[in-house]
Scaffold this motif. Sequence first.
Motif, short mmCIF file in Angstrom:
data_model
loop_
_atom_site.label_atom_id
_atom_site.label_comp_id
_atom_site.label_asym_id
_atom_site.label_seq_id
_atom_site.Cartn_x
_atom_site.Cartn_y
_atom_site.Cartn_z
N GLY A 150 1.02 -1.48 0.57
CA GLY A 150 -0.05 -0.15 -0.51
C GLY A 150 0.71 1.01 0.06
N THR A 176 0.10 -7.64 -6.72
CA THR A 176 -0.78 -6.53 -6.77
C THR A 176 -0.99 -5.80 -7.95
OG1 THR A 176 -0.49 -5.60 -5.28
CG2 THR A 176 -1.39 -7.09 -3.98
N SER A 192 -2.18 -0.26 -9.11
CA SER A 192 -2.90 -1.07 -7.79
C SER A 192 -4.20 -2.09 -7.79
CB SER A 192 -2.44 -0.76 -5.98
OG SER A 192 -2.86 -1.35 -5.26
N LYS A 237 -6.05 -2.20 -5.95
CA LYS A 237 -6.27 -2.75 -4.80
C LYS A 237 -7.06 -1.43 -4.68
CE LYS A 237 -3.08 -4.85 -1.45
NZ LYS A 237 -2.42 -4.47 -0.65
#
Length: 286
Positions: free
Chosen positions: A62, A84, A220, A222
């Motif tokens: 992250g 990711t 990413s 995410k």
Amino acid sequence: MADQAIPLRLRLITYLTPGVPIEYFELLKEYLEEKLQCYVYLLSESRWSGPPADRVDPFATGDADIGFVCFPTFHRMFLDPNSTVILLGIAAGNADPRIQDQPMYFSDVITHKDNCTKFKEFKDLRGSRWAYNDDYSLSGCLITLRELRKIGENANFFGNIVRSGAHLKSIKMVLDKMVDGAAIDSNTLSYQMKCDPELRKKLHIVTSWGPLPVYPAVVSSKLPEELRNSLVSHFLKMHEDPKWQARLNEFLVTKFVPVTLEDLQGEGDKIREEVGEMTMTKEVNY
């Protein structure tokens, strides 16, 4: 910050400096801040052309949301089922007249101008002192190995090999005559010649290899899909605003264009397959 899909901050990381100037990525940071109305922070890593396999991936932790990496690193991350990182779907179209507006570039083999009669072709560099930037660099290393294999050679073709650590360092080593030749990212070389026109008088381009798939933008997985789509939309429209287009042009970028995995993987994968297990390490024959 009314749009809840927009995060308070976005972390942009580049692994392409100093070959691609940090000011270019600062420009992208400013642009995204204006369009997304959020804070964008810029990280730069100059030691590698992408997250090393033996280090923690900043996209997985992250610490990075969007990044620019070289193709070989993207290829490795793409094949990793635990990664990711996904392709954002945009890349820079370059002003090089050989591939006008296309997300491609070349590897330019350079020598000092004083050696232009000595090194007329790549094969003339047999036994020479050679510099390359990075073991995972498509333009500085892998394409050289591919060309060596084409002529039935390996790294022993060169008399001495130096890992410089960066395209700019390889250029300086050629200018200082510490090495005889190097393969340089054509975008890096063109920009340096734009900033210092005297380089055109000091360097000689022996040959050019390519075109090669330009370094992709990754993101990413995410990040929300809505945000990823917004990033793509803003990048593709950047050149439509005269203010931002002019600033892109300073770095010899005309606009951002859509790219797919197929666009990147074709020539890039072919080069990797042809190189196989070859490395820039000179082999010892007993």
